[in-house]
Design an enzyme around this catalytic site. Structure first.
Site, mmCIF file in Angstrom:
data_model
loop_
_atom_site.group_PDB
_atom_site.id
_atom_site.type_symbol
_atom_site.label_atom_id
_atom_site.label_comp_id
_atom_site.label_asym_id
_atom_site.label_seq_id
_atom_site.Cartn_x
_atom_site.Cartn_y
_atom_site.Cartn_z
ATOM 1 N N ARG A 227 34.292 40.303 38.146
ATOM 2 C CA ARG A 227 35.061 40.222 36.904
ATOM 3 C C ARG A 227 36.519 39.970 37.258
ATOM 4 O O ARG A 227 37.040 40.529 38.223
ATOM 5 C CB ARG A 227 34.946 41.530 36.107
ATOM 6 C CG ARG A 227 33.586 41.744 35.467
ATOM 7 C CD ARG A 227 33.320 40.774 34.300
ATOM 8 N NE ARG A 227 32.026 40.961 33.683
ATOM 9 C CZ ARG A 227 30.935 40.232 33.947
ATOM 10 N NH1 ARG A 227 30.985 39.268 34.845
ATOM 11 N NH2 ARG A 227 29.800 40.455 33.307
ATOM 12 N N GLU A 264 44.253 31.479 28.573
ATOM 13 C CA GLU A 264 45.623 31.176 28.179
ATOM 14 C C GLU A 264 46.270 30.508 29.397
ATOM 15 O O GLU A 264 46.079 30.958 30.532
ATOM 16 C CB GLU A 264 46.386 32.443 27.798
ATOM 17 C CG GLU A 264 46.181 33.578 28.770
ATOM 18 C CD GLU A 264 47.243 34.651 28.691
ATOM 19 O OE1 GLU A 264 48.432 34.305 28.797
ATOM 20 O OE2 GLU A 264 46.876 35.809 28.548
ATOM 21 N N HIS A 284 33.282 30.779 34.965
ATOM 22 C CA HIS A 284 32.302 31.861 34.792
ATOM 23 C C HIS A 284 30.874 31.293 34.682
ATOM 24 O O HIS A 284 30.148 31.556 33.719
ATOM 25 C CB HIS A 284 32.644 32.704 33.559
ATOM 26 C CG HIS A 284 32.038 34.077 33.585
ATOM 27 N ND1 HIS A 284 32.712 35.200 33.192
ATOM 28 C CD2 HIS A 284 30.812 34.514 33.948
ATOM 29 C CE1 HIS A 284 31.931 36.260 33.295
ATOM 30 N NE2 HIS A 284 30.755 35.856 33.770
HETATM 31 N N1 LIG Z 1 30.009 35.544 37.474
HETATM 32 C C1 LIG Z 1 28.824 35.730 36.928
HETATM 33 O O1 LIG Z 1 28.260 34.844 36.316
HETATM 34 C C2 LIG Z 1 28.142 37.054 37.072
HETATM 35 C C3 LIG Z 1 28.872 38.188 37.375
HETATM 36 N N2 LIG Z 1 28.250 39.394 37.544
HETATM 37 C C4 LIG Z 1 29.086 40.555 37.894
HETATM 38 O O2 LIG Z 1 28.555 41.192 39.022
HETATM 39 C C5 LIG Z 1 28.603 42.599 38.813
HETATM 40 C C6 LIG Z 1 27.599 43.284 39.691
HETATM 41 O O3 LIG Z 1 26.295 43.053 39.193
HETATM 42 P P1 LIG Z 1 25.061 43.802 39.847
HETATM 43 O O4 LIG Z 1 25.031 43.540 41.292
HETATM 44 O O5 LIG Z 1 23.867 43.465 39.036
HETATM 45 O O6 LIG Z 1 25.460 45.329 39.595
HETATM 46 P P2 LIG Z 1 24.799 46.569 40.299
HETATM 47 O O7 LIG Z 1 25.055 47.739 39.423
HETATM 48 O O8 LIG Z 1 23.403 46.270 40.717
HETATM 49 O O9 LIG Z 1 25.668 46.714 41.645
HETATM 50 C C7 LIG Z 1 27.014 47.071 41.655
HETATM 51 C C8 LIG Z 1 27.253 47.952 42.875
HETATM 52 O O10 LIG Z 1 28.641 48.252 42.937
HETATM 53 C C9 LIG Z 1 28.763 49.589 43.369
HETATM 54 N N3 LIG Z 1 30.085 50.101 43.015
HETATM 55 C C10 LIG Z 1 30.520 50.553 41.826
HETATM 56 N N4 LIG Z 1 31.809 50.930 41.913
HETATM 57 C C11 LIG Z 1 32.191 50.700 43.193
HETATM 58 C C12 LIG Z 1 33.416 50.880 43.902
HETATM 59 N N5 LIG Z 1 34.495 51.414 43.307
HETATM 60 N N6 LIG Z 1 33.441 50.524 45.200
HETATM 61 C C13 LIG Z 1 32.357 50.030 45.816
HETATM 62 N N7 LIG Z 1 31.169 49.841 45.184
HETATM 63 C C14 LIG Z 1 31.096 50.172 43.894
HETATM 64 C C15 LIG Z 1 27.619 50.322 42.702
HETATM 65 O O11 LIG Z 1 27.323 51.538 43.354
HETATM 66 C C16 LIG Z 1 26.504 49.291 42.813
HETATM 67 O O12 LIG Z 1 25.729 49.461 43.989
HETATM 68 C C17 LIG Z 1 28.351 42.740 37.303
HETATM 69 O O13 LIG Z 1 28.821 43.963 36.804
HETATM 70 C C18 LIG Z 1 29.151 41.595 36.775
HETATM 71 O O14 LIG Z 1 30.476 42.045 36.628
HETATM 72 C C19 LIG Z 1 26.895 39.515 37.417
HETATM 73 C C20 LIG Z 1 26.130 38.422 37.104
HETATM 74 C C21 LIG Z 1 26.689 37.112 36.863
HETATM 75 O O1 LIG Z 2 25.399 38.513 33.727
HETATM 76 C C1 LIG Z 2 26.631 38.671 33.799
HETATM 77 O O2 LIG Z 2 27.184 39.750 34.066
HETATM 78 C C2 LIG Z 2 27.518 37.526 33.583
HETATM 79 O O3 LIG Z 2 28.661 37.577 33.980
HETATM 80 C C3 LIG Z 2 27.036 36.372 32.831
HETATM 81 O O4 LIG Z 2 28.005 36.171 31.829
HETATM 82 P P1 LIG Z 2 27.681 35.801 30.305
HETATM 83 O O5 LIG Z 2 26.454 36.519 29.892
HETATM 84 O O6 LIG Z 2 27.461 34.359 30.316
HETATM 85 O O7 LIG Z 2 28.892 36.248 29.607
#
Ligand SMILES: NC(=O)C1=CN([C@@H]2O[C@H](COP(=O)(O)OP(=O)(O)OC[C@H]3O[C@@H](n4cnc5c(N)ncnc54)[C@H](O)[C@@H]3O)[C@@H](O)[C@H]2O)C=CC1
Ligand SMILES: O=C(O)C(=O)COP(=O)(O)O
Length: 309
Positions: A227, A264, A284
């Site tokens: 993020r 922006e 994204h």
């Molecule tokens: N750019 C995109 O299109 C996408 C972005 N994302 C982002 O990726 C993030 C992670 O997704 P997942 O892997 O499914 O989540 P998840 O919950 O499976 O893994 C996140 C990990 O981060 C760890 N964590 C939390 N706070 C922490 C800290 N302060 N320091 C170190 N580790 C910490 C947790 O313990 C967990 O193991 C989502 O929350 C989202 O923000 C996810 C999918 C698509």
């Molecule tokens: O799965 C996520 O966390 C994503 O970042 C995908 O973003 P969106 O659902 O397209 O806003």
């Protein structure tokens, strides 16, 4: 059950839920306030990230039994309030983790091998070889921050490129065949590349800031597909200007209102990132492939049916 769909998704969601006798209504345009006014009519919501589902919204959804987030991140949902109100939360990170992992590798290769810049130059009639000498992934130490769905999928791919993958996570004992768990300090001492895979929480807001960057022992490449607000953009820009950060791959930006809205542009830090040759940016889309669209939809339907079918 009557379900409100607030974002566009793969049509299999509607087809399969209608076949199971759910009543569905789509609303892809109404504002937060407008949806608040009708939300008590629904038993469930299917959403990506178009509208923030805050405490006020959830309290007005008096009949809500579940919220299904087609995707991984739950930052747009007040998770604590939802749990207190007994609303089940469902997400589907298994559907876009492969897409994110390939995007990570792809962005790093584009940046480190200067693929985009070199291609633009050649198309412009410019033939520069020495200036476009790249860096290999082979042998680099990649430090992942967060080792959940996304971090693990990235580690699997990066280890296949001959990287040594280490990670820091607040949960213990997560090491596996692809990556070893280390402390944040150990990661800062040895990583050549840092990649974020954490959720956005009060603890992870601006996790990468001036102190983080200056604590890195080597000059490093940085990649963020988590993020935008996990990073203090001013510090990132400073790190790039000073050369401490050799280059950055950004799929998310601090100035995104949501993944569906434009940025922006009247902002000096953002302007630097958009103008810099050392930065590649995507809108994204790390988790946004044709395949992930279908996988996310199928997984969310399966999870809804497992609880409410
Ligand atoms: N750019 C995109 O299109 C996408 C972005 N994302 C982002 O990726 C993030 C992670 O997704 P997942 O892997 O499914 O989540 P998840 O919950 O499976 O893994 C996140 C990990 O981060 C760890 N964590 C939390 N706070 C922490 C800290 N302060 N320091 C170190 N580790 C910490 C947790 O313990 C967990 O193991 C989502 O929350 C989202 O923000 C996810 C999918 C698509
Ligand atoms: O799965 C996520 O966390 C994503 O970042 C995908 O973003 P969106 O659902 O397209 O806003």
């Amino acid at each position: 059950m009557k379900i409100l769909l607030l974002d566009k998704n793969h049509p299999l969601i509607t087809e399969q839920l209608l076949a199971k006798n759910f009543t569905l209504e789509e609303d892809f345009t109404s504002s937060y306030d407008e949806v608040c006014n009708t939300i008590e009519n629904y038993d469930g919501i299917i959403i990506r990230s178009r509208i923030p589902l805050d405490k006020n919204f959830l309290e007005r959804g008096k009949n809500l039994k579940f919220i299904a987030r087609v995707g991984a991140g739950m930052e747009n949902i007040d998770v604590v309030a939802a749990r207190q109100l007994g609303i089940q939360l469902i997400n589907s990170p298994e559907g876009n983790r492969d897409s994110v992992a390939e995007h990570v590798v792809g962005m790093l290769l584009v940046l480190m091998h200067r693929l985009f810049i070199a291609s633009l130059e050649v198309k412009d009639g410019i033939w520069k070889r020495e200036e476009n000498r790249g860096d290999e992934l082979l042998g680099k130490t990649v430090g992942l921050i967060g080792y959940g769905n996304m971090g693990k999928a990235a580690a699997k791919r990066l280890s296949g490129f001959g990287c040594k993958v280490i990670f820091h996570d607040i949960l213990p004992d997560l090491s596996d065949e692809f990556a070893s768990q280390v402390t944040l300090d150990q990661l800062k001492n040895s990583a050549d590349i840092v990649s974020l895979h954490i959720p956005l929480t009060t603890e992870t807001y601006h996790l990468v800031d001036e102190e983080f960057i200056s604590g890195m022992k080597k000059d490093f490449y940085f990649i963020n597909t988590a993020r935008g607000k996990n990073v203090n953009t001013g510090s990132l820009v400073e790190g790039l200007r000073s050369g401490k950060i050799k280059g950055a791959c950004l799929d998310v930006l601090e100035y995104e209102k949501s993944s569906f809205e434009h940025l922006e542009t009247e902002n000096d830090d953002l302007k630097y990132l958009l103008d810099s040759e050392k930065v590649i940016v995507t809108p994204h889309i790390a988790g946004w492939t044709h395949q992930s669209k279908e996988k996310l939809a199928q997984i969310i339907v399966d999870k809804i049916l497992a609880s409410f079918g």
